[in-house]
Design an enzyme around this catalytic site. Structure first.
Site, PDB file in Angstrom:
ATOM      1  CB  ALA A 184      -1.160   6.387   5.399  1.00 54.53           C
ATOM      2  CE  LYS A 185      -1.910   8.760  11.587  1.00 54.64           C
ATOM      3  NZ  LYS A 185      -1.980   8.104  12.865  1.00 54.64           N
ATOM      4  NE  ARG A 186       2.420   3.449   4.889  1.00 54.66           N
ATOM      5  CZ  ARG A 186       1.140   3.181   5.030  1.00 54.66           C
ATOM      6  NH1 ARG A 186       0.514   3.517   6.114  1.00 54.66           N
ATOM      7  NH2 ARG A 186       0.456   2.559   4.073  1.00 54.66           N
TER       8      ARG A 186
END
Ligand code: GLU
Length: 299
Positions: free
Chosen positions: A260-262
């Site tokens: 994920a981006k996070r």
């Protein structure tokens, strides 16, 4: 709809789709999903469609749409036909919602996030579904004439899940990897079918569009497995054709979490800009040759 179902079974053509939301840049996890859908269609001589799921107009960005097209080309994944944008299909979703409204299967929900959080904090258990904490059902209790008088206030539309499940009766669905699955939409609670800000929701739009586009095989990640319980129910309620599903394992990063981006997953654009050959990268993912520390996980 019956005609469409007949056409599908007569031609036997496999139709899949990749349906990203253009709210950020794609990463290797998206590549796994796109390759899975593309290859499932191509190995069967079928069609692979691209649908941009941009109902969230506040978070969707044209530069991310452009990025999706570039990334797919870089990976060597050609799609068939025109790209479909959900933001241009809102009237279809409104029609579907209307049908459910006329059937008495949805109700307006005036709760804010804070209202729901307060309600959940006060309850002994807060089961989780695919959309997060299961809605406690507060607005279901509002008498219809009171709710009708409040429709000028901001509101979402939620499915009355117990009523919908009772009407549809027992349902199953088929996953190419998991086999026959007994649908359990009740566990998801009264999910939102039309958001306050969007007029539809992921669940309603994806179900309407997969049927409208003649998708025969919904190929997507295991993170959406539970959502299929809801989509199968909506198909029954809206008399839509029922595809086969294939929920593929997810790509996990070195921290053991889904990319994920996070958690800092490198974007496909960064790999491309770094000189990586996209077709070779796609072949590596197909063969399970993953970057060090990465893994494909079924659960
Ligand atoms: N738009 C969804 C996403 O980006 C995927 C929808 C689907 O494959 O059903 O997560």
């Amino acid at each position: 709809m019956t005609a469409r179902r007949d056409t599908q079974s007569q031609t036997g053509e496999v139709v899949t789709r990749f349906a990203p939301s253009p709210t950020g840049a794609l990463h290797a996890g998206h590549a796994v999903a796109a390759i899975a859908a593309h290859d499932r269609a191509r190995t069967a001589g079928g069609r692979f469609l691209l649908r941009i799921e941009d109902i969230d107009t506040g978070r969707s960005r044209p530069e991310h749409v452009a990025g999706v097209l570039r990334d797919l080309e870089w990976l060597g994944l050609a799609w068939d036909g025109e790209v479909v944008f959900q933001s241009q299909r809102m009237a279809r979703y409104a029609d579907a919602l209307d049908r459910l409204r006329v059937a008495g299967l949805v109700y307006p929900c005036f709760c804010t996030r804070a209202d729901i959080a307060r309600e959940l904090a006060a309850s002994a258990s807060a089961p989780h579904g695919v959309d997060g904490a299961v809605y406690p059902g507060t607005c279901r209790a509002i008498p219809p004439e009171v709710a009708a008088a409040r429709l000028g206030e901001p509101h979402a539309w939620r499915i009355d899940m117990a009523r919908a499940v009772a009407l549809a009766g027992p349902l199953t669905w088929t996953d190419e990897l998991a086999g026959t699955v007994v649908a359990d939409p009740l566990a998801q609670g009264d999910v939102v079918l039309a958001r306050k800000d969007a007029g539809t929701s992921y669940h309603l739009a994806v179900t309407v569009d997969d049927a409208a586009q003649g998708v025969t095989h919904v190929v997507r990640g295991l993170d959406l497995f539970a959502a299929t319980h809801i989509h199968r129910l909506l198909q029954a309620l809206l008399d839509l054709p029922v595809p086969v599903w294939r929920h593929h394992p997810l790509l996990l990063g070195p921290d053991g979490q889904r990319l994920a981006k996070r958690n800092g997953a490198p974007t496909l654009a960064a790999l491309r800009d770094g000189g990586v050959d996209g077709r070779a990268f796609a072949d590596d993912l197909r063969a399970g040759r993953l970057p060090i520390g990465f893994a494909l996980a079924s659960a």
